[in-house]
Every structure is written in structure tokens, then in C-alpha cells.
Design a protein around this motif. Structure first.
Motif, PDB file in Angstrom:
ATOM      1  N   TYR A 207       0.826  -1.213   0.000  1.00 58.14           N
ATOM      2  CA  TYR A 207       0.000   0.000   0.000  1.00 58.14           C
ATOM      3  C   TYR A 207       0.858   1.261   0.000  1.00 58.14           C
ATOM      4  CZ  TYR A 207      -3.440   3.493   1.472  1.00 58.14           C
ATOM      5  OH  TYR A 207      -4.235   4.614   1.546  1.00 58.14           O
ATOM      6  N   HIS A 208       1.860   1.316   0.880  1.00 53.24           N
ATOM      7  CA  HIS A 208       2.653   2.542   1.041  1.00 53.24           C
ATOM      8  C   HIS A 208       3.804   2.649   0.050  1.00 53.24           C
ATOM      9  CE1 HIS A 208       0.533   3.724   4.681  1.00 53.24           C
ATOM     10  NE2 HIS A 208       0.624   2.479   5.097  1.00 53.24           N
ATOM     11  N   GLY A 209       4.245   1.529  -0.506  1.00 53.63           N
ATOM     12  CA  GLY A 209       5.313   1.580  -1.494  1.00 53.63           C
ATOM     13  C   GLY A 209       6.701   1.428  -0.913  1.00 53.63           C
ATOM     14  N   THR A 210       7.038   2.229   0.080  1.00 53.53           N
ATOM     15  CA  THR A 210       8.353   2.170   0.707  1.00 53.53           C
ATOM     16  C   THR A 210       8.215   2.194   2.220  1.00 53.53           C
ATOM     17  OG1 THR A 210       8.652   4.584   0.815  1.00 53.53           O
ATOM     18  CG2 THR A 210       9.345   3.463  -1.225  1.00 53.53           C
ATOM     19  N   PHE A 211       9.279   1.732   2.892  1.00 52.94           N
ATOM     20  CA  PHE A 211       9.275   1.784   4.356  1.00 52.94           C
ATOM     21  C   PHE A 211       9.212   3.217   4.849  1.00 52.94           C
ATOM     22  CE2 PHE A 211      11.627   2.121   8.387  1.00 52.94           C
ATOM     23  CZ  PHE A 211      10.825   1.317   9.188  1.00 52.94           C
ATOM     24  N   GLU A 212       9.885   4.120   4.139  1.00 50.06           N
ATOM     25  CA  GLU A 212       9.887   5.521   4.532  1.00 50.06           C
ATOM     26  C   GLU A 212       8.483   6.109   4.485  1.00 50.06           C
ATOM     27  OE1 GLU A 212      13.778   4.165   3.790  1.00 50.06           O
ATOM     28  OE2 GLU A 212      12.042   4.111   2.434  1.00 50.06           O
ATOM     29  N   ALA A 213       7.707   5.749   3.457  1.00 54.57           N
ATOM     30  CA  ALA A 213       6.331   6.237   3.368  1.00 54.57           C
ATOM     31  C   ALA A 213       5.459   5.629   4.461  1.00 54.57           C
ATOM     32  CB  ALA A 213       5.754   5.906   1.984  1.00 54.57           C
ATOM     33  N   TYR A 214       5.714   4.364   4.760  1.00 55.99           N
ATOM     34  CA  TYR A 214       4.983   3.685   5.842  1.00 55.99           C
ATOM     35  C   TYR A 214       5.257   4.367   7.179  1.00 55.99           C
ATOM     36  CZ  TYR A 214       3.919  -0.162   9.128  1.00 55.99           C
ATOM     37  OH  TYR A 214       3.444  -0.931  10.174  1.00 55.99           O
ATOM     38  N   MET A 215       6.530   4.676   7.449  1.00 53.10           N
ATOM     39  CA  MET A 215       6.868   5.339   8.706  1.00 53.10           C
ATOM     40  C   MET A 215       6.300   6.752   8.743  1.00 53.10           C
ATOM     41  SD  MET A 215      10.444   5.441  10.826  1.00 53.10           S
ATOM     42  CE  MET A 215      11.439   6.332   9.623  1.00 53.10           C
ATOM     43  N   ALA A 216       6.303   7.439   7.607  1.00 57.49           N
ATOM     44  CA  ALA A 216       5.733   8.791   7.562  1.00 57.49           C
ATOM     45  C   ALA A 216       4.255   8.771   7.914  1.00 57.49           C
ATOM     46  CB  ALA A 216       5.936   9.397   6.172  1.00 57.49           C
ATOM     47  N   ALA A 217       3.548   7.719   7.494  1.00 58.17           N
ATOM     48  CA  ALA A 217       2.128   7.586   7.847  1.00 58.17           C
ATOM     49  C   ALA A 217       1.968   7.437   9.353  1.00 58.17           C
ATOM     50  CB  ALA A 217       1.522   6.385   7.119  1.00 58.17           C
ATOM     51  N   LYS A 218       2.797   6.602   9.972  1.00 61.70           N
ATOM     52  CA  LYS A 218       2.738   6.423  11.427  1.00 61.70           C
ATOM     53  C   LYS A 218       3.075   7.720  12.158  1.00 61.70           C
ATOM     54  CE  LYS A 218       2.056   1.863  11.643  1.00 61.70           C
ATOM     55  NZ  LYS A 218       0.813   1.298  12.217  1.00 61.70           N
ATOM     56  N   LEU A 219       4.038   8.460  11.635  1.00 62.87           N
ATOM     57  CA  LEU A 219       4.466   9.698  12.286  1.00 62.87           C
ATOM     58  C   LEU A 219       3.377  10.761  12.308  1.00 62.87           C
ATOM     59  CD1 LEU A 219       8.115   9.945  10.915  1.00 62.87           C
ATOM     60  CD2 LEU A 219       7.474   9.881  13.339  1.00 62.87           C
ATOM     61  N   ARG A 220       2.393  10.659  11.403  1.00 60.38           N
ATOM     62  CA  ARG A 220       1.325  11.658  11.367  1.00 60.38           C
ATOM     63  C   ARG A 220       0.589  11.770  12.706  1.00 60.38           C
ATOM     64  NH1 ARG A 220      -3.004  12.105   9.150  1.00 60.38           N
ATOM     65  NH2 ARG A 220      -2.952  14.354   8.778  1.00 60.38           N
ATOM     66  N   LEU A 221       0.551  10.669  13.468  1.00 60.93           N
ATOM     67  CA  LEU A 221      -0.116  10.724  14.770  1.00 60.93           C
ATOM     68  C   LEU A 221       0.534  11.782  15.651  1.00 60.93           C
ATOM     69  CD1 LEU A 221      -2.154   9.625  16.833  1.00 60.93           C
ATOM     70  CD2 LEU A 221      -0.461   7.875  17.456  1.00 60.93           C
ATOM     71  N   PHE A 222       1.862  11.871  15.586  1.00 63.51           N
ATOM     72  CA  PHE A 222       2.602  12.780  16.458  1.00 63.51           C
ATOM     73  C   PHE A 222       2.879  14.135  15.806  1.00 63.51           C
ATOM     74  CE2 PHE A 222       3.578   8.367  17.299  1.00 63.51           C
ATOM     75  CZ  PHE A 222       3.217   8.268  18.630  1.00 63.51           C
ATOM     76  N   GLU A 223       2.843  14.181  14.501  1.00 68.64           N
ATOM     77  CA  GLU A 223       3.127  15.432  13.792  1.00 68.64           C
ATOM     78  C   GLU A 223       1.882  16.264  13.527  1.00 68.64           C
ATOM     79  OE1 GLU A 223       7.060  14.046  11.219  1.00 68.64           O
ATOM     80  OE2 GLU A 223       5.077  13.870  10.317  1.00 68.64           O
ATOM     81  N   THR A 224       0.730  15.610  13.397  1.00 67.36           N
ATOM     82  CA  THR A 224      -0.477  16.314  12.959  1.00 67.36           C
ATOM     83  C   THR A 224      -1.691  16.073  13.843  1.00 67.36           C
ATOM     84  OG1 THR A 224       0.295  16.139  10.665  1.00 67.36           O
ATOM     85  CG2 THR A 224      -2.025  16.697  10.995  1.00 67.36           C
ATOM     86  N   VAL A 225      -1.955  14.820  14.196  1.00 69.73           N
ATOM     87  CA  VAL A 225      -3.215  14.482  14.857  1.00 69.73           C
ATOM     88  C   VAL A 225      -3.240  14.941  16.313  1.00 69.73           C
ATOM     89  CG1 VAL A 225      -4.812  12.630  15.454  1.00 69.73           C
ATOM     90  CG2 VAL A 225      -3.549  12.534  13.290  1.00 69.73           C
ATOM     91  N   LEU A 226      -2.180  14.621  17.061  1.00 71.70           N
ATOM     92  CA  LEU A 226      -2.121  15.042  18.469  1.00 71.70           C
ATOM     93  C   LEU A 226      -1.893  16.549  18.562  1.00 71.70           C
ATOM     94  CD1 LEU A 226       0.055  12.112  19.817  1.00 71.70           C
ATOM     95  CD2 LEU A 226      -2.221  12.688  20.663  1.00 71.70           C
ATOM     96  N   GLU A 227      -2.624  17.192  19.447  1.00 70.56           N
ATOM     97  CA  GLU A 227      -2.498  18.631  19.602  1.00 70.56           C
ATOM     98  C   GLU A 227      -1.416  18.982  20.604  1.00 70.56           C
ATOM     99  OE1 GLU A 227      -6.347  20.135  20.580  1.00 70.56           O
ATOM    100  OE2 GLU A 227      -7.206  19.661  18.624  1.00 70.56           O
ATOM    101  N   ASP A 228      -0.922  20.200  20.501  1.00 72.85           N
ATOM    102  CA  ASP A 228       0.132  20.704  21.375  1.00 72.85           C
ATOM    103  C   ASP A 228      -0.205  20.428  22.845  1.00 72.85           C
ATOM    104  OD1 ASP A 228       2.361  22.026  22.276  1.00 72.85           O
ATOM    105  OD2 ASP A 228       1.493  24.014  22.098  1.00 72.85           O
ATOM    106  N   GLY A 229       0.740  19.823  23.563  1.00 66.82           N
ATOM    107  CA  GLY A 229       0.543  19.548  24.983  1.00 66.82           C
ATOM    108  C   GLY A 229       0.046  18.157  25.296  1.00 66.82           C
ATOM    109  N   ALA A 230      -0.446  17.431  24.303  1.00 64.07           N
ATOM    110  CA  ALA A 230      -0.903  16.057  24.543  1.00 64.07           C
ATOM    111  C   ALA A 230       0.300  15.169  24.866  1.00 64.07           C
ATOM    112  CB  ALA A 230      -1.648  15.523  23.316  1.00 64.07           C
TER     113      ALA A 230
END
Length: 360
Positions: A207-230
Motif C-alpha cells: 500500500y505505502h510503497g516504501t518503508f519511509e512512506a509507511y513510517m511517515a504515515a505512522k508519524l502523522r499521529l505525532f506530527e499532525t493528529v495530536l495537539e500541542d501539549g498532549a
């Protein structure tokens, strides 16, 4: 509910558009009913824009598309355009199905999501907080398994489920956050108290094509979804843990590291005892031993990540560790471990020395 309630930042000079009454939200043209908002989202195989005409014919009151998406000429209903329509849709759905439970956490990683979500729910429940978990094994409420089989449900299913749980008086929910769900923005409308990372290995590359893209998807939880201070609970024993911890710190999250290399919850020693383990940890107030009633180093790690999430959401450290001694593994075959079905219940009665810390 008016359109302006769902999208308060909508730009239009037509007040009648802002006052449009919206009776439902969906990204599935087959589920459109009169008054619905239809999101024509990009898909892995087909484009949602192919079904705009069908949705309008079924009674859609407004259509959401990407900035450059082609729409049929002479559209009889308003069209909302957004640079990230999937994220916009998730946030619209969250508003439509408000309110949510007060305390929601999400856990991501290749393995362990199911166990951690289940363990957090059990710790909350033992600590006197009615709780639920949502993920691979379905929706589990107060220990009762109900329905569902997606690691991360689509935004409508997810937020409708959270709305229903809130109506039942459930204010603590643990979710599994899959890479598919994160990259497709399914969780972007959530207001999370905390998130966790378990581990990451090469997976879902079809689905993701590369490991880097797969890890970038996981990182979205901490880069985008969680709000400041969580809170961000990170298993520091994974080789890629520092990447996740750094992303959390950069985005203003309260990083709580767990494991042998952790600081918030440091794993000091593990001693096998029959089909259970006696685990010694240090939370900064001296060592304390606790019996983990499951086998395998992976379950020790999962249990400590769950303890970190429980403490981050208000459970006293002693109470969280006490609750670990009654944990039960989720059904075999879930992503709870690298070797599904191997977890066994503890039968040891060997006494261990417990030291309860003084409350501060």
C-alpha cells in the motif's frame, strides 16, 4: 445542523449556503439521503468525484471535493473545495457527531496496537473508569465485545461509535491507529489526550510503497493528529523510537519514554515465573515489582506502554501498576504480538515484594 456549524471557516458571500441544513455526512454515494453532505474523496482505486451526479440525484445538499477536482457542469448544489478534503471531511464528521468521550487515546505501531488498546481499557476499568477500546477485535465496552473489524474505522463509523459510547456514559476510549487510517486522515477530527508508539517493522509496503512512506504515515499521529501539549508515550526499545520521540518533541507534545531505554517508565529487570513474568520498573521514585500475567517480552512492552497511557490520562501510577496484574490478552490472531496465539495466562502464585509509592 447548519453548514456553518460543520465548517465555520467556510468562505462564501451567499448567506443561504451558510444556513444550509445538513442532515447527514457520508463519503459513500450509496448512503446519501436528502440533505446530506457528500464528500467526493480520492480513493486508491476510484475517485469519489465519479459518483457526484449519483449523490446529487439522491439528495445531497452540498459536495466536498479537492481544490483541483473536476465536477459536473451546472452543479445544482454548492461545492466546497479544500486542499486536503480527507482531513476536512474527518473534522466535519467530528463536529456532526459531537460530543466525543472526554478521554480518547490512540496507539500506533506495526505490532502491539490491539494489546495496548485492550490493556489501557482494562487498566481504566480496574481504576473505576468505564472504558472502551476500538480496533481489530471490534468495539469492546466494559469487557463486552460488540462489533467491527477495522483497525481504524472510517471517519463516519468512528465518530458515530464515539458519539454512541458517550451517550452510554463511556468517557475513556482507546483506539488503534493504523497506517492506512492515519494517511487517509480518518483520525484527524479527534481530540486526543495521548498517543503511543509501540514499534515499527517493514509492513504494508504493498500500500505505502516504501518503508519511509509507511513510517511517515505512522508519524502523522505525532506530527499532525495530536495537539500541542498532549502526551506521547514512546517505546524507546525500538530502533526507530528516537525518530518518533523527536517528532513528538518538535510538535510540542509531552514525551513519556518507556522501556529499558525509557525514562518515564524504565524497565529494570524481568524474571520469568511460570507463565507470567515478574517485572521491576522505576518511574523515578525507586524500583517496584509487578507480576505481568502474560508471557513474552513483547507483552511486557505492551503492558508498560499501556501503563504510560493510563498514567498520562489521570490514573495514579500505583493503581495502574496494580491493574497490570489482572490483564488478559486480546483474542489470538489480532496484531497483539509477532506470534499470534502464543500468549498464555499466568498461573504462578510466587510472592513478590511490592512497594507502593507515597502519593505526591
Amino acid at each position: 445542523m447548519n453548514l456553518t456549524d460543520l465548517a465555520p471557516d467556510i468562505l462564501t458571500h451567499r448567506p443561504e449556503v451558510r444556513r444550509l441544513s445538513i442532515s447527514g455526512v457520508t463519503a459513500d454515494s450509496r448512503l446519501v439521503t436528502p440533505g446530506s453532505l457528500f464528500a467526493a474523496l480520492p480513493g486508491s482505486k476510484v475517485k469519489g468525484s465519479q459518483f457526484i451526479t449519483e449523490a446529487v440525484r439522491a439528495g445531497a445538499a452540498v459536495v466536498l471535493v479537492g481544490l483541483d477536482e473536476q465536477v459536473p457542469a451546472d452543479m445544482p448544489v454548492p461545492v466546497l473545495r479544500d486542499a486536503d478534503p480527507q482531513r476536512r471531511f474527518a473534522r466535519l464528521v467530528a463536529r456532526f457527531y459531537a460530543p466525543q468521550p472526554e478521554t480518547v487515546v490512540a496507539v500506533t505501531g506495526t505490532n502491539g496496537k490491539t494489546s495496548v488498546a485492550s490493556f489501557v481499557r482494562q487498566i481504566w476499568q480496574t481504576a473505576g473508569r468505564d472504558a472502551a477500546s476500538v480496533g481489530t477485535v471490534g468495539v469492546v465496552v466494559k469487557g463486552e465485545s460488540r462489533y467491527g473489524n477495522l483497525t481504524t474505522p472510517d471517519p463516519v463509523t468512528l465518530h458515530r461509535t464515539l458519539h454512541d459510547l458517550k451517550a452510554e456514559g463511556i468517557d475513556h476510549v482507546a483506539l488503534e491507529a493504523s497506517s492506512h487510517g492515519l494517511i487517509q486522515r480518518r483520525l484527524d477530527g479527534l481530540r486526543l489526550k495521548a498517543g503511543a508508539f509501540t514499534n515499527i517493522t517493514r509492513d504494508h509496503l504493498d500500500y505505502h510503497g516504501t518503508f519511509e512512506a509507511y513510517m511517515a504515515a505512522k508519524l502523522r499521529l505525532f506530527e499532525t493528529v495530536l495537539e500541542d501539549g498532549a502526551a506521547a508515550v514512546i517505546n524507546m526499545d525500538d530502533r526507530h523510537a528516537e525518530t518518533f520521540a523527536a517528532a513528538a518533541r518538535i510538535n510540542g507534545l509531552d514525551v513519556r519514554s518507556v522501556g529499558r531505554n525509557g525514562k518515564a517508565i524504565r524497565l529494570v529487570e524481568v524474571e520469568r515465573d511460570g507463565f507470567c513474568q515478574i517485572v521491576t520498573v522505576d518511574l523515578g521514585r525507586g524500583p517496584r515489582s509487578v507480576r505481568v500475567p502474560l508471557t513474552g517480552a513483547f507483552q511486557t512492552s505492551n503492558a508498560l506502554v499501556a501503563v504510560g497511557l493510563a498514567i498520562a490520562t489521570g490514573v495514579a501510577p500505583d493503581d495502574a501498576l496494580d491493574a497490570v496484574e489482572t490483564l488478559e490478552a486480546p483474542p489470538a490472531g489480532s496484531n497483539s504480538s509477532p506470534r499470534p496465539g502464543r500468549a498464555r495466562r499466568c498461573s504462578s502464585t510466587t510472592p513478590i515484594r511490592r512497594t507502593r509509592w507515597k502519593r505526591r
